[in-house]
Motif scaffolding. Sequence first.
Motif, PDB file in Angstrom:
ATOM      1  N   THR A   2       0.841  -1.182   0.000  1.00 17.54           N
ATOM      2  CA  THR A   2       0.000   0.000   0.000  1.00 17.54           C
ATOM      3  C   THR A   2       0.883   1.242   0.000  1.00 17.54           C
ATOM      4  OG1 THR A   2      -1.716  -1.168   1.223  1.00 17.54           O
ATOM      5  CG2 THR A   2      -1.826   1.237   1.209  1.00 17.54           C
ATOM      6  N   GLN A   3       0.681   2.102  -0.979  1.00 17.41           N
ATOM      7  CA  GLN A   3       1.524   3.272  -1.146  1.00 17.41           C
ATOM      8  C   GLN A   3       1.075   4.419  -0.246  1.00 17.41           C
ATOM      9  OE1 GLN A   3       4.175   3.192  -2.963  1.00 17.41           O
ATOM     10  NE2 GLN A   3       3.872   1.262  -4.018  1.00 17.41           N
ATOM     11  N   ASP A   4       2.030   5.294   0.137  1.00 14.96           N
ATOM     12  CA  ASP A   4       1.722   6.426   0.992  1.00 14.96           C
ATOM     13  C   ASP A   4       0.709   7.358   0.344  1.00 14.96           C
ATOM     14  OD1 ASP A   4       5.130   6.763   2.264  1.00 14.96           O
ATOM     15  OD2 ASP A   4       3.443   5.505   2.899  1.00 14.96           O
ATOM     16  N   TRP A   5       0.712   7.446  -0.975  1.00 11.52           N
ATOM     17  CA  TRP A   5      -0.193   8.393  -1.637  1.00 11.52           C
ATOM     18  C   TRP A   5      -1.661   8.039  -1.415  1.00 11.52           C
ATOM     19  CZ3 TRP A   5      -3.197   5.821  -5.102  1.00 11.52           C
ATOM     20  CH2 TRP A   5      -2.667   4.673  -5.719  1.00 11.52           C
ATOM     21  N   GLU A 284      -7.385   2.992  -7.474  1.00  8.83           N
ATOM     22  CA  GLU A 284      -6.130   3.016  -6.719  1.00  8.83           C
ATOM     23  C   GLU A 284      -5.272   1.797  -7.010  1.00  8.83           C
ATOM     24  OE1 GLU A 284      -7.295   5.645  -2.770  1.00  8.83           O
ATOM     25  OE2 GLU A 284      -7.803   3.518  -2.810  1.00  8.83           O
ATOM     26  N   VAL A 285      -5.876   0.613  -7.059  1.00  8.75           N
ATOM     27  CA  VAL A 285      -5.068  -0.571  -7.336  1.00  8.75           C
ATOM     28  C   VAL A 285      -4.556  -0.555  -8.768  1.00  8.75           C
ATOM     29  CG1 VAL A 285      -6.973  -2.127  -8.023  1.00  8.75           C
ATOM     30  CG2 VAL A 285      -4.891  -3.066  -6.994  1.00  8.75           C
ATOM     31  N   ALA A 286      -5.350  -0.034  -9.699  1.00  5.69           N
ATOM     32  CA  ALA A 286      -4.882   0.077 -11.086  1.00  5.69           C
ATOM     33  C   ALA A 286      -3.693   1.030 -11.169  1.00  5.69           C
ATOM     34  CB  ALA A 286      -6.019   0.553 -11.983  1.00  5.69           C
ATOM     35  N   ILE A 291       2.204   2.341 -11.532  1.00  5.86           N
ATOM     36  CA  ILE A 291       3.408   2.928 -10.941  1.00  5.86           C
ATOM     37  C   ILE A 291       4.506   1.881 -10.801  1.00  5.86           C
ATOM     38  CG2 ILE A 291       4.340   3.973  -8.847  1.00  5.86           C
ATOM     39  CD1 ILE A 291       1.534   5.220  -8.419  1.00  5.86           C
ATOM     40  N   GLU A 292       4.143   0.710 -10.304  1.00  2.00           N
ATOM     41  CA  GLU A 292       5.138  -0.356 -10.125  1.00  2.00           C
ATOM     42  C   GLU A 292       5.794  -0.722 -11.450  1.00  2.00           C
ATOM     43  OE1 GLU A 292       2.877  -3.475  -8.360  1.00  2.00           O
ATOM     44  OE2 GLU A 292       2.930  -2.623  -6.340  1.00  2.00           O
ATOM     45  N   TYR A 293       4.983  -0.885 -12.476  1.00  3.61           N
ATOM     46  CA  TYR A 293       5.532  -1.280 -13.781  1.00  3.61           C
ATOM     47  C   TYR A 293       6.384  -0.158 -14.369  1.00  3.61           C
ATOM     48  CZ  TYR A 293       5.753  -3.665 -18.284  1.00  3.61           C
ATOM     49  OH  TYR A 293       6.183  -4.304 -19.422  1.00  3.61           O
ATOM     50  N   ALA A 294       5.947   1.094 -14.203  1.00  2.15           N
ATOM     51  CA  ALA A 294       6.701   2.227 -14.739  1.00  2.15           C
ATOM     52  C   ALA A 294       8.072   2.352 -14.091  1.00  2.15           C
ATOM     53  CB  ALA A 294       5.907   3.515 -14.539  1.00  2.15           C
ATOM     54  N   TYR A 318      -3.735  10.107 -10.532  1.00  2.99           N
ATOM     55  CA  TYR A 318      -3.618  10.340  -9.093  1.00  2.99           C
ATOM     56  C   TYR A 318      -4.418  11.572  -8.677  1.00  2.99           C
ATOM     57  CZ  TYR A 318      -1.797  12.319  -4.805  1.00  2.99           C
ATOM     58  OH  TYR A 318      -1.704  12.897  -3.573  1.00  2.99           O
ATOM     59  N   ALA A 319      -4.288  12.655  -9.431  1.00  5.98           N
ATOM     60  CA  ALA A 319      -5.012  13.890  -9.105  1.00  5.98           C
ATOM     61  C   ALA A 319      -6.519  13.658  -9.107  1.00  5.98           C
ATOM     62  CB  ALA A 319      -4.633  14.991 -10.094  1.00  5.98           C
ATOM     63  N   ASP A 320      -7.006  12.924 -10.105  1.00  3.40           N
ATOM     64  CA  ASP A 320      -8.440  12.660 -10.197  1.00  3.40           C
ATOM     65  C   ASP A 320      -8.921  11.755  -9.060  1.00  3.40           C
ATOM     66  OD1 ASP A 320      -8.580  14.200 -12.461  1.00  3.40           O
ATOM     67  OD2 ASP A 320      -8.462  12.524 -13.854  1.00  3.40           O
ATOM     68  N   LEU A 321      -8.120  10.751  -8.714  1.00  7.34           N
ATOM     69  CA  LEU A 321      -8.486   9.863  -7.612  1.00  7.34           C
ATOM     70  C   LEU A 321      -8.487  10.614  -6.280  1.00  7.34           C
ATOM     71  CD1 LEU A 321      -6.495   6.659  -8.629  1.00  7.34           C
ATOM     72  CD2 LEU A 321      -8.988   6.856  -8.525  1.00  7.34           C
ATOM     73  N   LEU A 322      -7.501  11.478  -6.098  1.00  9.86           N
ATOM     74  CA  LEU A 322      -7.426  12.259  -4.860  1.00  9.86           C
ATOM     75  C   LEU A 322      -8.658  13.146  -4.715  1.00  9.86           C
ATOM     76  CD1 LEU A 322      -5.885  13.254  -2.358  1.00  9.86           C
ATOM     77  CD2 LEU A 322      -4.761  14.935  -3.831  1.00  9.86           C
ATOM     78  N   ALA A 323      -9.052  13.804  -5.801  1.00 12.25           N
ATOM     79  CA  ALA A 323     -10.232  14.670  -5.757  1.00 12.25           C
ATOM     80  C   ALA A 323     -11.475  13.865  -5.412  1.00 12.25           C
ATOM     81  CB  ALA A 323     -10.405  15.380  -7.101  1.00 12.25           C
ATOM     82  N   ALA A 324     -11.622  12.716  -6.050  1.00 13.75           N
ATOM     83  CA  ALA A 324     -12.786  11.868  -5.781  1.00 13.75           C
ATOM     84  C   ALA A 324     -12.791  11.394  -4.330  1.00 13.75           C
ATOM     85  CB  ALA A 324     -12.791  10.665  -6.731  1.00 13.75           C
TER      86      ALA A 324
END
Length: 415
Positions: A2-5, A284-286, A291-294, A318-324
């Motif tokens: 689980t990432q900090d973001w 988030e999981v997607a 991120i991992e693959y990149a 990330y920005a869109d997920l954070l807003a949601a």
Amino acid sequence: MTQDWRDSVELTQQQSLVRRSIRDLCADFGDEYWRERDRTATYPTEFVDALAEDGWLGMLVPEEYGGVGMSTSEAVVMMEEIAASGGGFAGPQSIHGGIYNSVPIVKYADEELKEDLLPRVADGDARIQAFGLTEPNAGSDSTAMETSAEREAPRASDRSGTAAERDGDEYVVNGEKVWISRVEDSDYLLLMARTTPREEVEKRTRGISMILVDLEDAYGNGLEIEKIPKTASRAVHSYQLYFDDLRVPARNLIGEEGRGFYQVLDGLNEERLVIAAECLGLGEVALERGIEYANEREVFGGPIGANQAVQHPLAEAYADLLAAKKVIYSAADRLDDLERTEAGAEANVAKYLAAEAAFEAADAAVQTHGGFGVAREYDVERYFREARLTRLVPVTQQLALNYLGERVLDLPRSY
């Protein structure tokens, strides 16, 4: 990992407890488990049983009936975590009905039914996973569900709507339902049916009732089901239901006869927020997989994540997920204090933003993986299929926008 973001909102002590507990439980059901459930279109029985054993299917059942007595603010945490653990949209959908179909029982059923059923729901012995609303000829216009004035069941070729007629101390149900999920994995069906013909009511929202159907009694006695093949959320099956003179005891009426549509509306905003949380966890999981693959994949002497063409879509997701996420958690915390139209606005905004963000995140993850984006072993193709589905269910994005246009912006009704 689980990432900090993902830790972008402040949780209450109880929400934090839910998150830790669900993460620990989900750790026993990794990517391969969900990949295999999707590949074989197999219901995640072991996962659901584990949640039931720990009492999570009764999280919204009050403590006096043996439940956990939590609320939507905890449910959004639970569903987000299940999706983000790798379950995707199918993970939380496998138990969504089992949790939220108990709410009308709590609010509207008579005390005798509540005392009999709710403790069994809370301890996992009884499951109300299926909710029968949608019909082939009604779709999103739920009030267009059809009825028959005849006591005699129509011929199979004539069945299109669902009618429930009181016959002494029983209801006689005839008609069809479609896209009803988890029927084979449920003990009961919460059925919506017209008990008064549409042409006999002053408002189209009246004359619809909520009836509890014991599925074990119904099979072979007026109920037939047919599985619908589909490409997304394959682990959670959907069915077409055929009712032919199915008799249901009148005591199984939930709430007031003819008021079932309003009973559904009463819990709509809470459930829509939970759907939004499921979309959020899927996104988030997607994104996490992208991120991992990149970071791991190297081409032309360096990680592909160093290229802005790869990096920017992931950052936008990330920005869109954070807003949601901010909207979802804020609405969940305040929902009980909001007037119905305002609550509906926040719930529809949350669902709209989360579904769009999930789709963009899944699309970015697939693109980041290149050709491997469609390989089952990397899972992002499954997330993409499921993310596309979230823009359709439980209501389309367009209907969410209709609500906002008419109820918030005061624009003319469009349908």
